[in-house]
Design an enzyme around this catalytic site. Structure first.
Site, mmCIF file in Angstrom:
data_model
loop_
_atom_site.group_PDB
_atom_site.id
_atom_site.type_symbol
_atom_site.label_atom_id
_atom_site.label_comp_id
_atom_site.label_asym_id
_atom_site.label_seq_id
_atom_site.Cartn_x
_atom_site.Cartn_y
_atom_site.Cartn_z
ATOM 1 N N HIS A 9 0.831 -1.216 0.000
ATOM 2 C CA HIS A 9 0.000 0.000 0.000
ATOM 3 C C HIS A 9 0.863 1.263 0.000
ATOM 4 C CE1 HIS A 9 0.977 0.911 4.206
ATOM 5 N NE2 HIS A 9 0.841 -0.387 4.443
ATOM 6 N N GLY A 10 0.246 2.383 -0.339
ATOM 7 C CA GLY A 10 0.930 3.665 -0.329
ATOM 8 C C GLY A 10 1.216 4.164 1.077
ATOM 9 N N TRP A 14 0.376 7.177 9.495
ATOM 10 C CA TRP A 14 1.150 6.518 10.546
ATOM 11 C C TRP A 14 2.526 6.092 10.054
ATOM 12 C CZ3 TRP A 14 -2.314 2.948 14.082
ATOM 13 C CH2 TRP A 14 -3.216 3.764 14.785
ATOM 14 N N GLU A 82 -2.035 -7.231 7.462
ATOM 15 C CA GLU A 82 -0.707 -7.129 8.064
ATOM 16 C C GLU A 82 -0.622 -8.011 9.309
ATOM 17 O OE1 GLU A 82 2.289 -6.974 7.907
ATOM 18 O OE2 GLU A 82 2.846 -4.855 7.676
ATOM 19 N N MET A 85 -0.073 -6.733 15.407
ATOM 20 C CA MET A 85 0.960 -6.252 16.316
ATOM 21 C C MET A 85 0.455 -6.055 17.739
ATOM 22 S SD MET A 85 3.699 -5.989 14.341
ATOM 23 C CE MET A 85 4.866 -4.739 14.852
#
Length: 213
Positions: A9-10, A14, A82, A85
């Site tokens: 992604h671009g 963040w 992703e 986390m």
């Protein structure tokens, strides 16, 4: 042979703030939207037939910019998310305590089964990513899918395709809107399975200015 293109992604807000995203989210910056337009122009003549994105907002936003050029609908697949986390999501890297920074590094440093509390291990990430790409082999003959995904996820996928364990130390840098390619090869010269054709190409980002888009 099955060809699969992979795009990170671009740039997001963040990313620019060096804040941990994981499965939390933030929108693209203006630079991120320019990057998405640049990679869209790079892939527009590659015969892409399917545009599949992680369901996280930053990936979908990137995919929607690609869709305007490719004239394809955006499909989403949560398996392309992703790495989770956990308790660190949303925190700035520069503000982590020494203990938190050690926790952040543990899944990426070669420690088997390491996980951030409330998150997932790299092996769990690899398992769901490979489930997703293996399903692509069921697409009609001649299909050329493009996946919009995330940095750690794509690094893990490419590393495991190369034969590294999922928990191997991270050695692949995939910048925002970099382009990679993996192929499923069943020919006589290589063992059957996924192979890496290209990883982390950013030539399209270096050769265009915002005024050209």
């Amino acid at each position: 042979m099955t060809i699969v293109y992979l795009v990170r992604h671009g740039e997001t807000q963040w990313n620019a703030q060096k804040r941990i995203q994981g499965q939390a989210d933030s929108p693209l910056t203006e630079e991120g939207r320019i990057q998405a337009k640049q990679v869209a122009m790079r892939v527009k003549n590659l015969g892409i037939t399917h545009l599949i994105s992680s369901d996280l907002g930053r990936a979908v936003e990137t995919a929607e910019i690609l869709a305007q050029v490719l004239m394809l609908p955006v499909q989403t697949d949560k398996r392309l998310r992703e790495l989770d986390m956990g308790i660190l999501e949303g925190k700035c890297v520069s503000e982590l305590t020494p203990e938190e920074d050690m926790i952040r590094r543990s899944p990426l440093s070669g420690t088997p089964d390491a996980r951030i509390p409330n998150g997932e291990s790299m092996q769990e990430l690899a398992n769901r990513l490979h489930d997703a790409i293996d399903d692509l082999r069921m697409l009609p003959d001649g299909s050329v899918p493009l996946l919009v995904c995330h940095g750690l996820a794509l690094g893990c996928l490419i590393g495991t395709v190369m034969g590294l364990p999922a928990h191997a130390p991270r050695r692949i840098r995939l910048r925002n809107c970099s382009l990679s390619r993996i192929d499923y090869q069943a020919g006589e010269w290589l063992a059957e399975g996924w192979i890496v054709e290209t990883a982390g190409d950013i030539s399209h980002l270096e050769s265009h200015s915002a005024d050209e888009l």
